[in-house]
Scaffold this motif. Sequence first.
Motif, short mmCIF file in Angstrom:
data_model
loop_
_atom_site.label_atom_id
_atom_site.label_comp_id
_atom_site.label_asym_id
_atom_site.label_seq_id
_atom_site.Cartn_x
_atom_site.Cartn_y
_atom_site.Cartn_z
N ARG A 5 26.20 66.73 65.38
CA ARG A 5 27.56 66.71 64.85
C ARG A 5 27.92 68.12 64.39
O ARG A 5 27.05 68.95 64.09
CB ARG A 5 27.65 65.72 63.70
N VAL A 6 29.21 68.39 64.30
CA VAL A 6 29.69 69.71 63.90
C VAL A 6 29.09 70.10 62.55
O VAL A 6 28.63 71.23 62.35
CB VAL A 6 31.23 69.75 63.86
N SER A 7 29.04 69.17 61.62
CA SER A 7 28.49 69.47 60.29
C SER A 7 27.00 69.80 60.36
O SER A 7 26.50 70.63 59.59
CB SER A 7 28.73 68.31 59.33
N ASP A 8 26.28 69.17 61.29
CA ASP A 8 24.85 69.47 61.45
C ASP A 8 24.65 70.88 62.02
O ASP A 8 23.77 71.61 61.56
CB ASP A 8 24.19 68.44 62.38
N VAL A 9 25.45 71.25 63.01
CA VAL A 9 25.37 72.60 63.57
C VAL A 9 25.67 73.62 62.48
O VAL A 9 24.95 74.62 62.32
CB VAL A 9 26.35 72.78 64.76
N ALA A 10 26.70 73.36 61.70
CA ALA A 10 27.08 74.28 60.63
C ALA A 10 25.95 74.44 59.62
O ALA A 10 25.62 75.56 59.21
CB ALA A 10 28.35 73.78 59.94
N THR A 19 33.92 77.29 61.25
CA THR A 19 33.38 78.30 62.17
C THR A 19 32.88 77.63 63.45
O THR A 19 33.16 78.11 64.55
CB THR A 19 32.24 79.10 61.50
N VAL A 20 32.18 76.52 63.33
CA VAL A 20 31.69 75.80 64.51
C VAL A 20 32.87 75.32 65.35
O VAL A 20 32.88 75.46 66.57
CB VAL A 20 30.76 74.63 64.12
N ARG A 21 33.90 74.77 64.70
CA ARG A 21 35.09 74.32 65.44
C ARG A 21 35.76 75.50 66.15
O ARG A 21 36.25 75.36 67.28
CB ARG A 21 36.07 73.63 64.50
N ARG A 22 35.79 76.66 65.49
CA ARG A 22 36.38 77.85 66.10
C ARG A 22 35.57 78.27 67.35
O ARG A 22 36.13 78.62 68.37
CB ARG A 22 36.43 78.98 65.08
N TRP A 23 34.23 78.19 67.25
CA TRP A 23 33.39 78.50 68.41
C TRP A 23 33.69 77.54 69.55
O TRP A 23 33.70 77.93 70.72
CB TRP A 23 31.92 78.42 68.04
N ILE A 24 33.94 76.28 69.24
CA ILE A 24 34.29 75.30 70.26
C ILE A 24 35.63 75.67 70.88
O ILE A 24 35.78 75.70 72.11
CB ILE A 24 34.31 73.87 69.67
N ASP A 25 36.62 75.99 70.05
CA ASP A 25 37.95 76.38 70.55
C ASP A 25 37.89 77.64 71.41
O ASP A 25 38.64 77.78 72.36
CB ASP A 25 38.93 76.61 69.38
N GLN A 26 36.98 78.56 71.07
CA GLN A 26 36.84 79.81 71.81
C GLN A 26 36.01 79.64 73.08
O GLN A 26 35.88 80.57 73.87
CB GLN A 26 36.16 80.87 70.93
N GLY A 27 35.42 78.46 73.27
CA GLY A 27 34.60 78.22 74.45
C GLY A 27 33.16 78.69 74.31
O GLY A 27 32.41 78.66 75.28
N ARG A 28 32.77 79.11 73.12
CA ARG A 28 31.38 79.53 72.92
C ARG A 28 30.44 78.33 72.89
O ARG A 28 29.25 78.46 73.18
CB ARG A 28 31.26 80.33 71.64
N LEU A 29 30.97 77.17 72.50
CA LEU A 29 30.23 75.91 72.51
C LEU A 29 31.11 74.85 73.16
O LEU A 29 32.33 74.90 73.03
CB LEU A 29 29.88 75.46 71.08
N THR A 30 30.47 73.89 73.80
CA THR A 30 31.20 72.77 74.40
C THR A 30 30.94 71.53 73.56
O THR A 30 29.81 71.26 73.17
CB THR A 30 30.70 72.52 75.83
#
Length: 132
Positions: A5-10, A19-30
């Motif tokens: 989950r996003v909170s676990d990655v964070a 920050t994790v959501r931003r990485w997803i929006d930027q395409g750094r994570l799927t």
Amino acid sequence: MTNLRVSDVAALLRVSDDTVRRWIDQGRLTAGRDDAGRMVVPGAEVAAMVRRQRDDDADGTWRQSARNRFDGIVTEVLRDGLMAQVEIQAGPFRVVSLMTREAADELHLEAGAPATAVVKATTVIVQAGGHQ
């Protein structure tokens, strides 16, 4: 495949959920969705991103034999004779170091001082599963 989950990655990477959501929006994570509809990221993808960041490290932080660095604050220094016991709180982690009193004095270690614990161990015990 392990999904996080996003909170676990964070929590694992010590960044904010945003920050994790931003990485997803930027395409750094799927990201995908789990059965409950929550956003999840494949664990292998998180590991690959961390490896890329490490390999692209320009300042050389990762180019040391002691890679385990915990930034924190000194919470207690006990001096006794030739020795000193220094306790550092680094996020959720408590790190205790034994050193010579002279070293603690030269580093001006006292409660409230910022410090970094650098750990180099010959034995590391790994616990699989959730972080505790």
